[in-house]
Write an enzyme that holds these catalytic residues in place. Structure first.
Site, PDB file in Angstrom:
ATOM      1  CG  ASP A 137     -28.718 -20.783 -81.959  1.00 51.98           C
ATOM      2  OD1 ASP A 137     -28.377 -19.594 -81.957  1.00 51.98           O
ATOM      3  OD2 ASP A 137     -29.016 -21.401 -82.998  1.00 51.98           O
ATOM      4  CD  GLU A 158     -32.489 -18.813 -85.447  1.00 48.23           C
ATOM      5  OE1 GLU A 158     -31.701 -17.963 -84.989  1.00 48.23           O
ATOM      6  OE2 GLU A 158     -32.118 -19.874 -85.987  1.00 48.23           O
ATOM      7  CD  GLU A 166     -24.178 -22.539 -86.702  1.00 43.25           C
ATOM      8  OE1 GLU A 166     -25.077 -23.031 -86.003  1.00 43.25           O
ATOM      9  OE2 GLU A 166     -24.315 -21.502 -87.355  1.00 43.25           O
TER      10      GLU A 166
HETATM   11  C1  GCU Z   1     -28.154 -19.897 -85.325  1.00 46.69           C
HETATM   12  C2  GCU Z   1     -28.891 -19.559 -86.580  1.00 46.69           C
HETATM   13  C3  GCU Z   1     -27.965 -19.429 -87.732  1.00 46.69           C
HETATM   14  C4  GCU Z   1     -26.838 -18.454 -87.365  1.00 46.69           C
HETATM   15  C5  GCU Z   1     -26.138 -18.916 -86.122  1.00 46.69           C
HETATM   16  C6  GCU Z   1     -25.122 -17.920 -85.624  1.00 46.69           C
HETATM   17  O1  GCU Z   1     -27.686 -21.204 -85.389  1.00 46.69           O
HETATM   18  O2  GCU Z   1     -29.877 -20.535 -86.858  1.00 46.69           O
HETATM   19  O3  GCU Z   1     -28.705 -18.978 -88.829  1.00 46.69           O
HETATM   20  O4  GCU Z   1     -25.940 -18.336 -88.401  1.00 46.69           O
HETATM   21  O5  GCU Z   1     -27.071 -19.047 -85.102  1.00 46.69           O
HETATM   22  O6  GCU Z   1     -25.462 -17.177 -84.728  1.00 46.69           O
HETATM   23  O7  GCU Z   1     -24.015 -17.887 -86.099  1.00 46.69           O
END
Ligand code: GCU
Length: 617
Positions: free
Chosen positions: A317, A345, A242
């Site tokens: 996720d 979440e 990410e």
């Molecule tokens: C999910 C979550 C993010 C988090 C990511 C992770 O995508 O929405 O906020 O950073 O997981 O676990 O790294």
């Protein structure tokens, strides 16, 4: 009352009459003695350190004495004695009990500015300016106590998406103070680190893990931390996921990145927890649920002995239901940890009553606890008066600790324990436990049944949005959206005719999931794209079953409201009203999900809304 919420499940009544006989010891033993002196209702209890017992922080409790190899084992035994004293529902057999996983760690997603990623209960108890001085220290002490009471022995204090600044002296000071407060409770602190730190902080020109200046910087940093915190646990790293920096930025592998940090920590007995939940870097464009295995498989056996690969329970996720993550089948020579998400979440955040123990138990039915070195849980704790937002969200923190101790405890057992301690023995714990243990399945039903996933609103992930992921993720990271609804049907073909994600599973699951005839209905649309009139194992047509499940989920929430009403005389007004308000909101949200999702899919299915409608509008 609000203070009650603050007390979590630790509502022991002060007694102060007991004679506690104990050897000389350190702060941890003293904590055990203090707790028992204050709350033990019997006349006498002996604490015995026995070096012949196993050195695993387990204990033997028989009603009159607690024996352990370690002071921490005695503290755990003290909480077990108090737990049994506080709740009556389940009688317990004696015998030696010890934690299944040696590292039982909360992962806080707390940012240095005091906000919390996916936090639904206020600000960080560690980094926010809301709490100051004694109040701040007091809150952290209570946090330590609550964790010790369920055997949690580690805390990663900051978010995996972390600012490099956490490694500056200012924050190391704070971390050191926190470590000193938590030490008597047997809790080690860890930090999430940004892989690009030396460069981002301006010390080096690169963050290449093989560069000498970079290695030197990390070594000096580790030395500095250990000088202040000799029992510091180690680093948690989210790299090349990410958009986070990582070894790929320099043409290096995850193993090269992790091992460089492992080397500097090994000198002090620390570990690296390297996250495998990556996508959008090296295998861009591949089915997202496959990218972790694609990136890590060839690295099996290459990690240093103090590296633990940490993976989410499912390959996507933290969805309401996912099949288990196949990375656990693929890394045979690598130490692994599972990461659960305690914070809800994707399961109603701080607003829905969803007890997650059944989800975690489901994971352990596929991945043997024996194959794991550690267990991590993304914390749901904030500085709200009741810590977790929803009064029942506290049960998820509790359940994480209990399953980390013993993954074979049943969900019902854990729920009943928690209820007895949290609401007292006057409450009908059978009714409440039934609500709790069915609530996760209800959530799957009213949010995403039959293997559907990520139909969540973009960014905040609260509420439905069929194509929410489109707004959130760059298309190049992975194919989106996942539902693939069209006139010809619905579901993501991950069979051998599709992306072949099934190939990453061990047998018998590979064939079981690949074959449409044997794929369990609850994973159907995760692994297969099928026509709207496809016949399920129960004989019903897909579209009809989809409708029926949304209704079934809603009916469950309606039944929780009824049961909660019945329990009204047994529960204090403040907590009763709070939960009652939240259940109404949960019902409203569940209906919103049903209406939104079914209407959205109806554009493609062109079929009428047929369902077992039993009176819920
Ligand atoms: C999910 C979550 C993010 C988090 C990511 C992770 O995508 O929405 O906020 O950073 O997981 O676990 O790294």
């Amino acid at each position: 009352p609000a203070e009650d919420g603050h007390a979590l499940w630790l509502r022991y009544k002060p007694c102060g009459k007991a004679n506690i006989i104990a050897p000389q010891g350190g702060a941890t033993l003293q904590t055990a003695v203090d707790e028992l002196k204050r709350y033990w209702q019997g006349s006498e209890l002996k604490l015995i350190l026995n070096p012949r017992l196993k050195d695993d922080d387990g204990f033997l409790y028989n009603g009159d004495s607690i024996c352990s190899h370690s002071e921490l084992g005695l503290l755990y035994g003290a909480y077990e004695a108090l737990r049994l004293q506080a709740q009556e529902a389940y009688p317990r057999l004696g015998g030696y009990t010890a934690p299944k996983f040696s590292r039982r760690i909360l992962n806080h997603w707390d940012n240095l500015d005091g906000t919390i990623e996916c936090g639904y209960a206020g600000k960080s108890i560690f980094f926010s300016a809301n709490l100051k001085g004694q109040e701040w220290a007091g809150r952290i002490r209570e946090y330590g106590r609550a964790n010790a009471s369920v055997g949690i022995n580690g805390s990663v204090l900051n978010n995996v998406n972390t600012s490099p600044k956490v490694l500056t002296t200012q924050y190391i000071d704070t971390v050191c103070t926190i470590a000193n407060i938590l030490r008597p409770y047997g809790i080690k602190v860890y930090l999430s680190v940004n892989f690009g730190s030396p460069k981002a902080l301006g010390y080096t020109k690169t963050a290449d893990p093989l560069d000498e200046t970079v290695k030197k910087w990390w070594k000096k940093k580790a030395d500095e931390i250990y000088q202040r915190i000799p029992d510091f646990g180690g680093f948690l790293v989210k790299a090349n996921a990410e958009g986070q920096p990582g070894p790929f930025d320099y043409g290096r592998t995850h193993a090269e990145g992790a091992n460089m940090l492992a080397d500097v920590l090994a000198l002090h007995g620390g570990i690296v927890m390297w996250r495998s939940s990556v996508y959008g870097a090296k295998h861009k464009g591949e089915d997202r649920v496959m990218q972790a295995v694609s990136e890590f498989k060839d690295l099996d056996g290459l990690f240093k002995s103090n590296v633990i690969l940490q993976s989410k329970n499912g390959p996507l996720d933290f969805q309401p239901r996912e099949p288990y993550a196949p990375i656990f089948d693929n890394m045979k020579k690598t130490q692994q940890a599972v990461e659960f998400q305690i914070t809800q979440e994707y399961t109603g955040q701080g607003k829905h009553l969803v007890f997650l123990a059944p989800m975690w138990k489901e994971f352990f039915s596929f991945v043997a606890p024996d194959s794991l070195k550690a267990i991590a849980g993304v914390s749901n704790i904030g500085d709200d008066i009741n810590w977790c937002g929803h009064p029942f969200s506290q049960a998820n923190w509790y359940a994480f600790g209990r399953l980390a101790w013993n993954p074979s405890f049943s969900s019902d057992f854990i729920a009943q324990e928690w209820i007895g301690q949290t609401f007292g023995n006057e409450v009908n714990s059978y009714i409440l436990a039934d609500m709790m243990t069915t609530s996760r399945e209800a959530c799957v039903d009213y949010m995403m049944p039959l293997g559907l996933h990520h139909l969540f609103a973009s960014q905040h992930h609260y509420g439905p949005e069929a194509d929410g992921v489109k707004a959130e993720y760059p298309l190049e990271w992975c194919p989106i959206p996942y539902h693939k609804a069209a006139a010809d049907g619905i579901g993501f073909d991950r069979s051998s005719k599709g992306t072949n994600a099934v190939s990453q599973y061990r047998e018998p699951y590979r064939s079981l999931y690949d074959n449409l005839a044997t794929c369990p209905d609850e994973y159907l649309l995760w692994f297969h794209h099928v026509p709207w009139d496809y016949k399920l194992h129960n004989g019903d047509m897909l579209w009809d079953e989809l409708c029926a499940l949304y209704y079934r989920g809603i009916e469950q929430v309606v039944s929780y409201q009824k049961l909660w009403n019945e329990l009204r005389p047994q529960i204090d007004q403040e907590r009763w009203e709070h939960v009652n308000r939240l259940l109404a909101l949960q019902l409203e949200n569940a209906k919103e999900c049903r209406d939104y999702v079914l209407r959205y899919f109806q554009q493609f299915s062109k079929m009428p809304l047929k369902y077992n409608f039993t009176g819920v509008s």
